[in-house]
Design a protein around this motif. Sequence first.
Motif, PDB file in Angstrom:
ATOM      1  N   ASP A   1       0.831  -1.207   0.000  1.00 14.24           N
ATOM      2  CA  ASP A   1       0.000   0.000   0.000  1.00 14.24           C
ATOM      3  C   ASP A   1       0.863   1.254   0.000  1.00 14.24           C
ATOM      4  O   ASP A   1       0.607   2.204  -0.754  1.00 14.24           O
ATOM      5  N   ARG A   2       1.875   1.285   0.851  1.00 15.87           N
ATOM      6  CA  ARG A   2       2.719   2.482   0.939  1.00 15.87           C
ATOM      7  C   ARG A   2       3.594   2.642  -0.312  1.00 15.87           C
ATOM      8  O   ARG A   2       3.927   3.765  -0.687  1.00 15.87           O
ATOM      9  N   LEU A   3       3.928   1.549  -0.968  1.00 15.02           N
ATOM     10  CA  LEU A   3       4.703   1.655  -2.207  1.00 15.02           C
ATOM     11  C   LEU A   3       3.903   2.384  -3.288  1.00 15.02           C
ATOM     12  O   LEU A   3       4.487   3.045  -4.152  1.00 15.02           O
ATOM     13  N   GLU A   4       2.579   2.289  -3.215  1.00 12.14           N
ATOM     14  CA  GLU A   4       1.754   3.067  -4.132  1.00 12.14           C
ATOM     15  C   GLU A   4       1.906   4.562  -3.850  1.00 12.14           C
ATOM     16  O   GLU A   4       1.959   5.384  -4.776  1.00 12.14           O
ATOM     17  N   ASP A   5       1.993   4.933  -2.562  1.00  9.22           N
ATOM     18  CA  ASP A   5       2.223   6.333  -2.205  1.00  9.22           C
ATOM     19  C   ASP A   5       3.599   6.791  -2.679  1.00  9.22           C
ATOM     20  O   ASP A   5       3.771   7.932  -3.126  1.00  9.22           O
ATOM     21  N   LEU A   6       4.574   5.903  -2.564  1.00  9.08           N
ATOM     22  CA  LEU A   6       5.915   6.243  -3.024  1.00  9.08           C
ATOM     23  C   LEU A   6       5.917   6.509  -4.526  1.00  9.08           C
ATOM     24  O   LEU A   6       6.515   7.498  -4.992  1.00  9.08           O
ATOM     25  N   ARG A   7       5.244   5.651  -5.268  1.00  5.32           N
ATOM     26  CA  ARG A   7       5.188   5.828  -6.724  1.00  5.32           C
ATOM     27  C   ARG A   7       4.483   7.139  -7.090  1.00  5.32           C
ATOM     28  O   ARG A   7       4.877   7.813  -8.049  1.00  5.32           O
ATOM     29  N   ARG A   8       3.456   7.491  -6.309  1.00 10.78           N
ATOM     30  CA  ARG A   8       2.779   8.762  -6.564  1.00 10.78           C
ATOM     31  C   ARG A   8       3.742   9.932  -6.354  1.00 10.78           C
ATOM     32  O   ARG A   8       3.768  10.886  -7.135  1.00 10.78           O
TER      33      ARG A   8
ATOM     34  N   ASP B   1      12.461   9.171 -11.904  1.00 11.02           N
ATOM     35  CA  ASP B   1      12.506   7.771 -12.309  1.00 11.02           C
ATOM     36  C   ASP B   1      12.455   6.920 -11.045  1.00 11.02           C
ATOM     37  O   ASP B   1      13.258   7.120 -10.126  1.00 11.02           O
ATOM     38  N   SER B   2      11.535   5.972 -10.986  1.00 14.94           N
ATOM     39  CA  SER B   2      11.405   5.140  -9.784  1.00 14.94           C
ATOM     40  C   SER B   2      12.678   4.358  -9.479  1.00 14.94           C
ATOM     41  O   SER B   2      12.940   4.015  -8.321  1.00 14.94           O
ATOM     42  N   ASP B   3      13.499   4.092 -10.501  1.00 15.18           N
ATOM     43  CA  ASP B   3      14.757   3.377 -10.271  1.00 15.18           C
ATOM     44  C   ASP B   3      15.745   4.210  -9.470  1.00 15.18           C
ATOM     45  O   ASP B   3      16.731   3.684  -8.945  1.00 15.18           O
ATOM     46  N   ASP B   4      15.502   5.530  -9.389  1.00 11.86           N
ATOM     47  CA  ASP B   4      16.409   6.415  -8.654  1.00 11.86           C
ATOM     48  C   ASP B   4      16.014   6.567  -7.192  1.00 11.86           C
ATOM     49  O   ASP B   4      16.680   7.292  -6.443  1.00 11.86           O
TER      50      ASP B   4
ATOM     51  N   PHE C   1       9.076 -10.935   2.747  1.00 17.77           N
ATOM     52  CA  PHE C   1       9.354  -9.502   2.640  1.00 17.77           C
ATOM     53  C   PHE C   1      10.362  -9.220   1.525  1.00 17.77           C
ATOM     54  O   PHE C   1      10.238  -8.242   0.799  1.00 17.77           O
ATOM     55  N   ALA C   2      11.350 -10.090   1.395  1.00 20.44           N
ATOM     56  CA  ALA C   2      12.380  -9.888   0.371  1.00 20.44           C
ATOM     57  C   ALA C   2      11.803  -9.993  -1.039  1.00 20.44           C
ATOM     58  O   ALA C   2      12.369  -9.429  -1.982  1.00 20.44           O
ATOM     59  N   ASP C   3      10.693 -10.705  -1.192  1.00 17.30           N
ATOM     60  CA  ASP C   3      10.098 -10.914  -2.516  1.00 17.30           C
ATOM     61  C   ASP C   3       9.067  -9.848  -2.902  1.00 17.30           C
ATOM     62  O   ASP C   3       8.482  -9.918  -3.983  1.00 17.30           O
ATOM     63  N   ILE C   4       8.833  -8.860  -2.030  1.00 20.26           N
ATOM     64  CA  ILE C   4       7.855  -7.814  -2.347  1.00 20.26           C
ATOM     65  C   ILE C   4       8.393  -6.957  -3.493  1.00 20.26           C
ATOM     66  O   ILE C   4       9.492  -6.407  -3.419  1.00 20.26           O
ATOM     67  N   GLU C   5       7.618  -6.863  -4.559  1.00 20.27           N
ATOM     68  CA  GLU C   5       8.039  -6.063  -5.704  1.00 20.27           C
ATOM     69  C   GLU C   5       8.142  -4.593  -5.305  1.00 20.27           C
ATOM     70  O   GLU C   5       7.221  -4.031  -4.730  1.00 20.27           O
ATOM     71  N   GLY C   6       9.280  -3.997  -5.609  1.00 24.26           N
ATOM     72  CA  GLY C   6       9.506  -2.597  -5.259  1.00 24.26           C
ATOM     73  C   GLY C   6      10.399  -2.407  -4.059  1.00 24.26           C
ATOM     74  O   GLY C   6      10.858  -1.290  -3.798  1.00 24.26           O
ATOM     75  N   VAL C   7      10.669  -3.472  -3.293  1.00 21.26           N
ATOM     76  CA  VAL C   7      11.594  -3.401  -2.159  1.00 21.26           C
ATOM     77  C   VAL C   7      12.991  -3.764  -2.658  1.00 21.26           C
ATOM     78  O   VAL C   7      13.210  -4.859  -3.172  1.00 21.26           O
ATOM     79  N   ASP C   8      13.918  -2.830  -2.524  1.00 26.37           N
ATOM     80  CA  ASP C   8      15.277  -3.045  -3.030  1.00 26.37           C
ATOM     81  C   ASP C   8      16.175  -3.746  -2.019  1.00 26.37           C
ATOM     82  O   ASP C   8      17.091  -4.468  -2.400  1.00 26.37           O
ATOM     83  N   ALA C   9      15.947  -3.490  -0.730  1.00 26.50           N
ATOM     84  CA  ALA C   9      16.794  -4.088   0.303  1.00 26.50           C
ATOM     85  C   ALA C   9      15.972  -4.320   1.559  1.00 26.50           C
ATOM     86  O   ALA C   9      15.124  -3.496   1.926  1.00 26.50           O
ATOM     87  N   VAL C  10      16.222  -5.444   2.214  1.00 24.82           N
ATOM     88  CA  VAL C  10      15.630  -5.708   3.517  1.00 24.82           C
ATOM     89  C   VAL C  10      16.765  -5.712   4.531  1.00 24.82           C
ATOM     90  O   VAL C  10      17.749  -6.438   4.381  1.00 24.82           O
TER      91      VAL C  10
END
Length: 335
Positions: free
Chosen positions: A191-198, A206-209, A302-311
């Motif tokens: 849910d919060r990753l959607e806020d991040l993308r917004r 660029d979301s990769d940044d 948690f490590a497999d959540i799309e959009g999470v770069d590091a745990v």
Amino acid sequence: MSAERTVHLPVAAQPSVETLVDLTQQAEELGYERAWLPETWGRDAVTSLTAMALGTEEIGLGPSILNVYSRSPALIGQTAATLQEVSDGRMRIGLGPSGPVVIQGWHGAEFDRPLRRTRETIDIVKNVLSGETVNYDGDCFTLAGFRLRCDAPETPPAIDAAGMGPKSVELAGRFADGWHATVFTPDGMRDRLEDLRRGVELGDRDSDDVRVTLSLTCCALEDGERARKLARQHSAFYVGGMGTYYRDSLARQGYEELANDISSAWGSGDKERATELVGDELLDDLCAAGTPERARKEFQKFADIEGVDAVAVGFPRGATVEDARETMAALAPNE
């Protein structure tokens, strides 16, 4: 692709700074990408990170987090430049507002306009790190003529922002180089990753940044029941004893009644009841705890959540140094 693994070191009750250095050296040997160090009410992060930098060679380092009230933005910029020099370019800086319990109760400062103050601090720190003269006219800060008298870092350290609520996460996506998340369920993270993308879109970025780091409470011990008890106690403390921010965040993630019950029990002095209320379902939604096999399985969710770069492998408040070492080894990248 599964997220990278970093480590979020325990700081409050460690025997010495040397212990933190030893833990960082172990993390480096085990292949962790970065060692994060919180700053609460024990040793300050900056001095400790300096020792950690001098005691290691390759592992990335960073504070998670420095609050934006107890140091001025200019001083945070100076500190970031110095830490980058001491670490030979291995630093990444985590900033955030913290909360009223810390800012008003411990630092005696007014917890005023946290989002705006965080945004302006990020702006100013980046300006300081550029090496140019800083003239800044904001709502919270006005600076005139500040400039580093030493050389600015050849590669400025990235500046990440911590946050739990929708607007603070959006701010990270819009203005920072990364977002630090803590005390999130897998669904809550999505849910919060959607806020991040917004925020990324609002900032025309660029979301990769924008790098996402999730700090996850972990305890992987041969005594699996003890590991889960430590994680349960830790979760109850954060929801019940650290003001309203973690309680409200957990409520937003579908656990409103339970979050309020934990907070109420803790607030009335019944810490045992508050801990009992952290049942297996909630524990597995917030932590990776148990035997090494079970902890690795829970960690992977948690490590497999799309959009999470590091745990970041974090540890319960009650964990001993040996508990931390055992957990780091069990959840190491090469395991």
